[in-house]
Design a protein around this motif. Sequence first.
Motif, mmCIF file in Angstrom:
data_model
loop_
_atom_site.group_PDB
_atom_site.id
_atom_site.type_symbol
_atom_site.label_atom_id
_atom_site.label_comp_id
_atom_site.label_asym_id
_atom_site.label_seq_id
_atom_site.Cartn_x
_atom_site.Cartn_y
_atom_site.Cartn_z
ATOM 1 N N HIS A 111 23.635 43.321 -10.360
ATOM 2 C CA HIS A 111 24.046 44.580 -9.753
ATOM 3 C C HIS A 111 24.767 44.295 -8.444
ATOM 4 N N ALA A 112 25.899 44.926 -8.276
ATOM 5 C CA ALA A 112 26.692 44.715 -7.066
ATOM 6 C C ALA A 112 26.189 45.578 -5.918
ATOM 7 N N VAL A 113 25.301 46.522 -6.200
ATOM 8 C CA VAL A 113 24.848 47.441 -5.173
ATOM 9 C C VAL A 113 23.336 47.481 -5.163
ATOM 10 N N PHE A 140 12.783 49.018 -20.014
ATOM 11 C CA PHE A 140 13.859 49.873 -19.518
ATOM 12 C C PHE A 140 14.660 49.167 -18.424
ATOM 13 N N SER A 141 13.952 48.591 -17.460
ATOM 14 C CA SER A 141 14.611 48.032 -16.280
ATOM 15 C C SER A 141 15.467 46.819 -16.597
ATOM 16 N N GLY A 171 9.337 50.398 -9.203
ATOM 17 C CA GLY A 171 8.893 49.235 -8.458
ATOM 18 C C GLY A 171 9.615 47.961 -8.844
ATOM 19 N N GLN A 172 10.901 48.028 -8.978
ATOM 20 C CA GLN A 172 11.729 46.853 -9.311
ATOM 21 C C GLN A 172 13.110 47.082 -8.709
ATOM 22 N N ASP A 173 13.952 46.079 -8.718
ATOM 23 C CA ASP A 173 15.255 46.182 -8.059
ATOM 24 C C ASP A 173 16.411 46.042 -9.035
ATOM 25 N N ARG A 174 16.158 46.438 -10.307
ATOM 26 C CA ARG A 174 17.203 46.308 -11.325
ATOM 27 C C ARG A 174 17.759 47.658 -11.781
ATOM 28 N N MET A 175 16.913 48.676 -11.803
ATOM 29 C CA MET A 175 17.260 49.957 -12.410
ATOM 30 C C MET A 175 16.865 51.104 -11.482
#
Length: 332
Positions: A11-13, A104-105, A127-131
């Motif tokens: 992810h770029a953002v 999902f994430s 609680g994750q940084d992907r989705m």
Amino acid sequence: MVPSRSNSQEHAVAVRHLISLEDLTDAELWSVVARGADFASGRAGAVRPLDGAVAGVYFRKTSTRTRTAFSAGALRLGGQIVSYGPDDLQLNTGETTQDTGEVFSRMLDVLVARTAGETAELRAWAGQDRMSVVNAMSADEHPTQGLTDLTTLLRQFGRIDGLRVLYIGEGNNTAAALALGLMRFERVELELRTPPGFGITEDIRAKALARAAKSGSRLVERHDMDELPVDVDAVYTSRWQTTGTSKPDPNWRELFAPFQITAALWEDSPKAVFLHDLPAHRGEEVTAEVLDGPASIAFDQAANKMYSAMAVLEWCRKGTVTAWDTDGDDLR
């Protein structure tokens, strides 16, 4: 040797979640509300912040406006969607919600979910940084409805500061989001008239009052229909049977009956507009004369839900966007 790789897409953002309006800073709240007005007016231009992104749209409870708004909004912003109904996932065969969220994430960029339960499950998925995770209505708050309502008021009046709003009906998740959102603006007066035993929760009241203390706004809740405020700018109601809930009191209709919206309310507030989050039951919470009358902007409000959804999705992908203004002046 097998090359190492990330457990998810790159992810770029930064990943941003919207579980409650309380998750947004003042600047973010204003940006999303104003950006919704940008999209509605055509001022946003042809932007595609979801190019290459996949949005999951998961609804355990019925939905017409919110599900369509986020689906159409994602497509208009260049994204692709995967849609799930209440019977589509392995949750029904015993898979844990934690495992479902983990999967999902690793496949989706954004998940828009209506659980109609508590927000704990949504926060666990966030609680994750992907989705990114967006709350499309939980039992305690309907944040995307609140953003739609603010965008609708902004489009109608050209401002939110200083508005006087009368909400009549159950203190449900729509009323909660309305209170949390409006109290972020200055000199707003929000009066809630809710049936006895069906007001907003103490937690929501405390959070809204804390916001009001900072902004100089005013929140009042009463459980009767006496001495209603006059010359309000907007009258708002919601259906009496909130999606996914039931009333513990079998005689609840007797308590709710005095809180019906009728044309008589416009005798003391002749310039007020009428809002309703829909679906509506004519003859219950509102008469047909009001819902289908000249003061009603309920269906414009429904249309704004797509534009507000687009602003939320863009914020999830890009963050704060320059807010809508007139001749360069901030409308706040």
